[in-house]
Design a protein around this motif. Structure first.
Motif, PDB file in Angstrom:
ATOM      1  N   UNK A 364       0.846  -1.193   0.000  1.00  0.00           N
ATOM      2  CA  UNK A 364       0.000   0.000   0.000  1.00  0.00           C
ATOM      3  C   UNK A 364       0.883   1.246   0.000  1.00  0.00           C
ATOM      4  N   UNK A 365       0.382   2.319  -0.628  1.00  0.00           N
ATOM      5  CA  UNK A 365       1.123   3.573  -0.688  1.00  0.00           C
ATOM      6  C   UNK A 365       0.566   4.542   0.338  1.00  0.00           C
ATOM      7  N   UNK A 366       1.466   5.123   1.145  1.00  0.00           N
ATOM      8  CA  UNK A 366       1.063   6.095   2.155  1.00  0.00           C
ATOM      9  C   UNK A 366       1.777   7.409   1.881  1.00  0.00           C
ATOM     10  N   UNK A 367       1.119   8.504   2.229  1.00  0.00           N
ATOM     11  CA  UNK A 367       1.647   9.843   1.968  1.00  0.00           C
ATOM     12  C   UNK A 367       2.760  10.150   2.962  1.00  0.00           C
ATOM     13  N   UNK A 368       3.896  10.652   2.452  1.00  0.00           N
ATOM     14  CA  UNK A 368       5.008  11.034   3.326  1.00  0.00           C
ATOM     15  C   UNK A 368       5.347  12.518   3.204  1.00  0.00           C
ATOM     16  N   UNK A 369       4.808  13.213   2.188  1.00  0.00           N
ATOM     17  CA  UNK A 369       5.025  14.653   2.036  1.00  0.00           C
ATOM     18  C   UNK A 369       3.757  15.266   1.470  1.00  0.00           C
TER      19      UNK A 369
END
Length: 384
Positions: A364-369
């Motif tokens: 899964x892709x999670x927001x880091x910026x």
């Protein structure tokens, strides 16, 4: 001149024209700023500064974000155990009799050869006991020799009819009794000799003295360990563990070695697991050690063993987690062109990443910026 300007300002329609001019200038300025922002994002290649700048846009506008994948990591809860390093052919040496240590020939770290004298024990009762046993054996040997001569003589007389059967049987029984007594005397003499020999402790094999437990003049008991000798073979570490740890241990399993609480860059291998016969007793686990100049017999060494079955946990970058201070940590998961807030539980921090549990999966892709002001369900554009 001033009067003409004042008159022009008072002319009909002048104020309306001035307001239209101001509005037109504002529209041009906004358009120019928007173009500059788009060009800046493209020129920066999606930098975090450009991503964060998009947070100032209208709430319903598409946001620029940078994402990172959710990863997996195997996690165990290690427990430290310590013990003394020994050689696989090592042994604790002891006297088989009591006495006073008269002389100590070796020191810790000294290498010895098989048969070399190590300690001398003084027991004033052993020498007289041996002398008595020798005298008893000699006496019985003399009597048995005489009984054999008597038996041969009576055998001849009995064969010629000059001796009765009763006399013959009596002489034969006496010889057999003396033979049995002589055997016991020989065993007693051998035992007395062995006890006296035990006062001179010698190395059973070549190796290195790893521990000396007694000093000269000290009284020792039979079976009391006085020296530790490690043979010239591979090193190993023996520890005791509870029964509940056995399910996570197996032969050939690599384990981390510890020195002064710090992990070494070499590993050991579990070579033996011995289950205790009594309930509640510690189970014996032997770890084979690698060839390493830092490891030697007699040193104290630790080993980290897993205390729970190995399990797979999820890992995300630390900066992906928001609202930690509020007691409700969460991450924003990318779902096509929108983001969804996912509540997570923090398990453990590992450097710049954190182990979490929650409604996430590996990949899964999670927001880091671009997290500032980000809302659940908001449209986003992913920056590569």
């Amino acid at each position: 001149m001033l009067e003409r300007n004042i008159d022009a300002a008072r002319a009909p329609g002048f104020e309306e024209n001035r307001m239209m001019f101001i509005k037109t200038q504002k529209r041009v300025a906004v358009a120019l700023l928007s173009m500059v922002a788009v060009v800046s994002v493209a020129a920066c290649g999606g930098s975090d500064e450009a991503v964060d700048a998009s947070a100032n846009e209208a709430p319903n506008a598409s946001r620029y974000v940078r994402v990172a994948p959710v990863e997996t990591i195997s996690s165990v809860a290690p427990l430290p155990f310590s013990g003394t390093v020994t050689a696989s052919s090592g042994a604790d040496l002891a006297f088989q009799t009591s006495g006073r240590v008269a002389r100590r020939v070796v020191e810790v770290g000294q290498r010895v050869q098989a048969g070399e004298l190590l300690l001398v024990l003084d027991n004033p009762q052993l020498a007289p006991a041996l002398e008595s046993a020798v005298a008893r054996e000699q006496e019985l040997q003399t009597r048995y020799d005489q009984a054999q001569r008597d038996q041969r003589r009576v055998d001849g007389l009995f064969a010629s009819g000059a001796a009765t059967r009763e006399e013959h049987e009596q002489v034969e029984a006496n010889a057999q009794a003396l033979k049995a007594a002589l055997s016991l005397a020989r065993a007693e003499r051998a035992r007395a000799q062995a006890l006296l020999d035990e006062t001179r402790l010698k190395a059973p094999f070549a190796g290195e003295i790893t521990a000396v437990m007694v000093d000269e003049g000290q009284i020792v008991a039979p079976g009391q360990s006085v020296l530790a000798l490690s043979g010239e073979s591979h090193l190993e570490l023996e520890i005791g563990v509870l029964a509940r740890m056995l399910p996570v241990l197996e032969l050939g399993q690599n384990v981390t070695l510890l020195q002064f609480g710090e992990a070494l860059d070499v590993h050991g291998e579990i070579s033996r697991i011995a289950t205790a016969s009594l309930p509640g007793a510690l189970n014996r686990v032997v770890v084979r050690l690698p060839q390493d100049a830092r490891l030697h017999a007699g040193m104290t060494l630790g080993v980290a063993l897993p205390s729970t079955p190995q399990q797979t946990l999820l890992s995300v970058p630390m900066r992906a987690v928001v609202d930690i201070g509020l007691g409700a940590p969460r991450v924003f998961q990318l779902r096509e062109d929108t983001v969804e807030a996912r509540a997570v539980q923090l398990v453990r921090i590992l450097g710049e990443r954190v182990l979490v549990s929650g409604e996430l999966a590996a990949g899964d892709l999670v927001v880091i910026a671009g997290l500032s002001g980000l809302q659940h369900g908001q449209r986003v554009e992913r920056v590569k």
